[in-house]
Design a protein around this motif. Sequence first.
Motif, PDB file in Angstrom:
ATOM      1  N   ARG A   9       0.770  -0.788   0.244  1.00 22.80           N
ATOM      2  CA  ARG A   9       0.178  -0.289  -0.133  1.00 22.80           C
ATOM      3  C   ARG A   9       0.663   1.576   0.014  1.00 22.80           C
ATOM      4  NH1 ARG A   9      -5.571   0.448   1.814  1.00 22.80           N
ATOM      5  NH2 ARG A   9      -5.075   2.253   1.238  1.00 22.80           N
ATOM      6  N   TYR A  33      -4.649  -3.023 -16.236  1.00 22.60           N
ATOM      7  CA  TYR A  33      -4.174  -0.961 -16.604  1.00 22.60           C
ATOM      8  C   TYR A  33      -3.448  -1.151 -15.564  1.00 22.60           C
ATOM      9  CZ  TYR A  33      -8.156  -2.068 -19.669  1.00 22.60           C
ATOM     10  OH  TYR A  33      -9.454  -2.854 -20.683  1.00 22.60           O
ATOM     11  N   TYR A  35      -2.607   2.716 -13.952  1.00 20.71           N
ATOM     12  CA  TYR A  35      -2.623   4.589 -14.142  1.00 20.71           C
ATOM     13  C   TYR A  35      -1.482   5.279 -12.641  1.00 20.71           C
ATOM     14  CZ  TYR A  35      -6.380   3.296 -16.369  1.00 20.71           C
ATOM     15  OH  TYR A  35      -7.323   3.064 -17.859  1.00 20.71           O
ATOM     16  N   GLN A  37      -1.087   8.740 -10.401  1.00 20.09           N
ATOM     17  CA  GLN A  37      -1.478   9.684 -10.133  1.00 20.09           C
ATOM     18  C   GLN A  37      -0.416  10.954  -9.423  1.00 20.09           C
ATOM     19  OE1 GLN A  37      -4.754   9.723  -7.041  1.00 20.09           O
ATOM     20  NE2 GLN A  37      -5.948  11.265  -8.166  1.00 20.09           N
ATOM     21  N   GLU A  40      -1.788  16.081  -6.452  1.00 22.79           N
ATOM     22  CA  GLU A  40      -2.050  17.842  -7.562  1.00 22.79           C
ATOM     23  C   GLU A  40      -2.614  17.747  -8.421  1.00 22.79           C
ATOM     24  OE1 GLU A  40      -3.549  19.549  -4.268  1.00 22.79           O
ATOM     25  OE2 GLU A  40      -2.617  18.136  -2.918  1.00 22.79           O
ATOM     26  N   GLY A  42      -4.338  15.034 -11.628  1.00 12.04           N
ATOM     27  CA  GLY A  42      -5.100  13.998 -12.304  1.00 12.04           C
ATOM     28  C   GLY A  42      -4.213  12.711 -11.922  1.00 12.04           C
ATOM     29  N   LEU A  43      -5.629  11.781 -12.777  1.00 11.83           N
ATOM     30  CA  LEU A  43      -4.785  10.133 -13.348  1.00 11.83           C
ATOM     31  C   LEU A  43      -4.250  10.299 -14.795  1.00 11.83           C
ATOM     32  CD1 LEU A  43      -7.679   8.337 -11.504  1.00 11.83           C
ATOM     33  CD2 LEU A  43      -5.302   7.855 -11.422  1.00 11.83           C
ATOM     34  N   PHE A  45      -2.852   7.469 -17.500  1.00 12.34           N
ATOM     35  CA  PHE A  45      -3.257   5.864 -18.328  1.00 12.34           C
ATOM     36  C   PHE A  45      -1.716   5.848 -18.436  1.00 12.34           C
ATOM     37  CE2 PHE A  45      -3.480   2.232 -20.475  1.00 12.34           C
ATOM     38  CZ  PHE A  45      -2.918   1.925 -21.520  1.00 12.34           C
ATOM     39  N   PHE A  91      -1.839   2.978  -9.396  1.00  7.93           N
ATOM     40  CA  PHE A  91      -3.354   2.875  -9.188  1.00  7.93           C
ATOM     41  C   PHE A  91      -3.308   1.457 -10.936  1.00  7.93           C
ATOM     42  CE2 PHE A  91      -5.769   4.423  -6.220  1.00  7.93           C
ATOM     43  CZ  PHE A  91      -5.503   5.548  -5.612  1.00  7.93           C
ATOM     44  N   PHE A 103     -10.733  -1.399  -9.955  1.00  9.43           N
ATOM     45  CA  PHE A 103      -9.185  -0.646  -9.505  1.00  9.43           C
ATOM     46  C   PHE A 103      -9.335  -0.954  -7.682  1.00  9.43           C
ATOM     47  CE2 PHE A 103      -8.306   2.835 -11.885  1.00  9.43           C
ATOM     48  CZ  PHE A 103     -10.170   3.587 -12.924  1.00  9.43           C
ATOM     49  N   GLY A 104      -7.414  -1.303  -8.366  1.00  9.60           N
ATOM     50  CA  GLY A 104      -6.979  -1.637  -6.693  1.00  9.60           C
ATOM     51  C   GLY A 104      -7.148  -0.313  -5.312  1.00  9.60           C
ATOM     52  N   SER A 105      -6.667  -0.055  -4.644  1.00 11.39           N
ATOM     53  CA  SER A 105      -6.232   0.554  -3.327  1.00 11.39           C
ATOM     54  C   SER A 105      -5.286   1.559  -3.400  1.00 11.39           C
ATOM     55  CB  SER A 105      -6.716   0.084  -2.014  1.00 11.39           C
ATOM     56  OG  SER A 105      -7.401  -0.546  -1.897  1.00 11.39           O
ATOM     57  N   ARG A 108       0.647   3.858  -2.651  1.00  7.86           N
ATOM     58  CA  ARG A 108       1.639   4.700  -2.641  1.00  7.86           C
ATOM     59  C   ARG A 108       3.236   5.455  -2.769  1.00  7.86           C
ATOM     60  NH1 ARG A 108      -3.244   4.891  -1.426  1.00  7.86           N
ATOM     61  NH2 ARG A 108      -4.299   6.635  -2.420  1.00  7.86           N
TER      62      ARG A 108
ATOM     63  N   GLY B  41      -7.479   7.610  -0.208  1.00 10.17           N
ATOM     64  CA  GLY B  41      -8.713   5.952  -0.912  1.00 10.17           C
ATOM     65  C   GLY B  41      -8.361   5.151  -1.804  1.00 10.17           C
ATOM     66  N   GLY B  42      -8.652   4.463  -1.932  1.00 14.63           N
ATOM     67  CA  GLY B  42      -8.798   3.904  -3.180  1.00 14.63           C
ATOM     68  C   GLY B  42      -9.887   4.139  -4.214  1.00 14.63           C
ATOM     69  N   ILE B  43      -9.929   3.569  -5.666  1.00 13.94           N
ATOM     70  CA  ILE B  43     -10.789   4.686  -6.814  1.00 13.94           C
ATOM     71  C   ILE B  43     -12.270   3.668  -6.726  1.00 13.94           C
ATOM     72  CG2 ILE B  43     -11.330   5.055  -8.562  1.00 13.94           C
ATOM     73  CD1 ILE B  43      -8.215   5.844  -8.710  1.00 13.94           C
ATOM     74  N   LYS B  95      -8.106   2.439 -22.711  1.00 15.15           N
ATOM     75  CA  LYS B  95      -7.603   3.431 -21.477  1.00 15.15           C
ATOM     76  C   LYS B  95      -8.443   4.548 -20.997  1.00 15.15           C
ATOM     77  CE  LYS B  95      -4.816   5.983 -24.869  1.00 15.15           C
ATOM     78  NZ  LYS B  95      -3.133   5.886 -25.359  1.00 15.15           N
ATOM     79  N   LEU B  96      -8.391   4.725 -20.080  1.00 12.99           N
ATOM     80  CA  LEU B  96      -9.616   5.985 -19.642  1.00 12.99           C
ATOM     81  C   LEU B  96      -8.546   6.989 -19.544  1.00 12.99           C
ATOM     82  CD1 LEU B  96     -11.259   4.128 -16.297  1.00 12.99           C
ATOM     83  CD2 LEU B  96     -11.764   4.398 -18.547  1.00 12.99           C
ATOM     84  N   PHE B  98      -9.015  10.547 -18.578  1.00 10.88           N
ATOM     85  CA  PHE B  98      -9.586  11.228 -17.055  1.00 10.88           C
ATOM     86  C   PHE B  98      -9.849  12.764 -17.026  1.00 10.88           C
ATOM     87  CE2 PHE B  98      -9.734   7.010 -13.929  1.00 10.88           C
ATOM     88  CZ  PHE B  98      -8.299   6.361 -15.293  1.00 10.88           C
ATOM     89  N   GLY B  99     -11.156  12.868 -16.291  1.00 10.58           N
ATOM     90  CA  GLY B  99     -11.195  14.365 -16.048  1.00 10.58           C
ATOM     91  C   GLY B  99     -10.090  14.767 -14.809  1.00 10.58           C
ATOM     92  N   THR B 100     -10.035  16.348 -14.899  1.00  9.37           N
ATOM     93  CA  THR B 100      -9.376  16.112 -13.230  1.00  9.37           C
ATOM     94  C   THR B 100      -9.774  15.904 -11.984  1.00  9.37           C
ATOM     95  OG1 THR B 100      -9.436  18.503 -13.694  1.00  9.37           O
ATOM     96  CG2 THR B 100      -7.708  18.074 -14.287  1.00  9.37           C
ATOM     97  N   GLY B 101     -11.286  16.132 -11.993  1.00 11.78           N
ATOM     98  CA  GLY B 101     -12.379  15.543 -10.691  1.00 11.78           C
ATOM     99  C   GLY B 101     -13.031  16.804  -9.636  1.00 11.78           C
TER     100      GLY B 101
END
Lengths: 112, 108
Positions: A9, A33, A35, A37, A40, A42-43, A45, A91, A103-105, A108, B41-43, B95-96, B98-101
Amino acid sequence: NAGVMQNPRHLVRRRGQEARLRCSPMKGHSHVYWYRQLPEEGLKFMVYLQKENIIDESGMPKERFSAEFPKEGPSILRIQQVVRGDSAAYFCASSPTRGGYTFGSGTRLTVV
Amino acid sequence: KNEVEQSPQNLTAQEGEFITINCSYSVGISALHWLQQHPGGGIVSLFMLSSGKKKHGRLIATINIQEKHSSLHITASHPRDSAVYICAVSGNTDKLIFGTGTRLQVFP
């Protein structure tokens, strides 16, 4: 059904060390897949794999990063000679066919 | 310009309020996804939709393919709904993108 399992984790590595991130997909899922992050941000690929094949690695840096999904065992994302900029949450998601992601957790990674 | 745009970026609400989060995209898609991420946390995947409307409990997701727009609605919001809500699209390549949330905080 345990879901998508990622470990560890949390991972702390010194600059120059290697980081290995593991992802065990849901039972019956053959698509994985990865990904990333960044803090600050976004995610984004990184790579898409099916058993023993890399399908799309267009989001993965050309150097120091590699991914595999062997016939047996988890998918591994490997980062060699880590740098501070690699610090992020990584992720993994899996799906049985196209779409339908779980998705997994996340792992980090902190590079010190 | 990002391929997936979300609004608002931040949203605060009082418990019980009706909440709407919007997502616009500029690429061809096979499906649109709404995801939830709690701090550290996770997604969690909330919805995957390619047309129309889906409902799960207090959550409703709609998509208008012609307008390339989707909305996520939360009815009777609760503090436990506080999270980041992420819109993502998938195309032929799976593949995804993403937006910035949207960071939602619901206060009691």
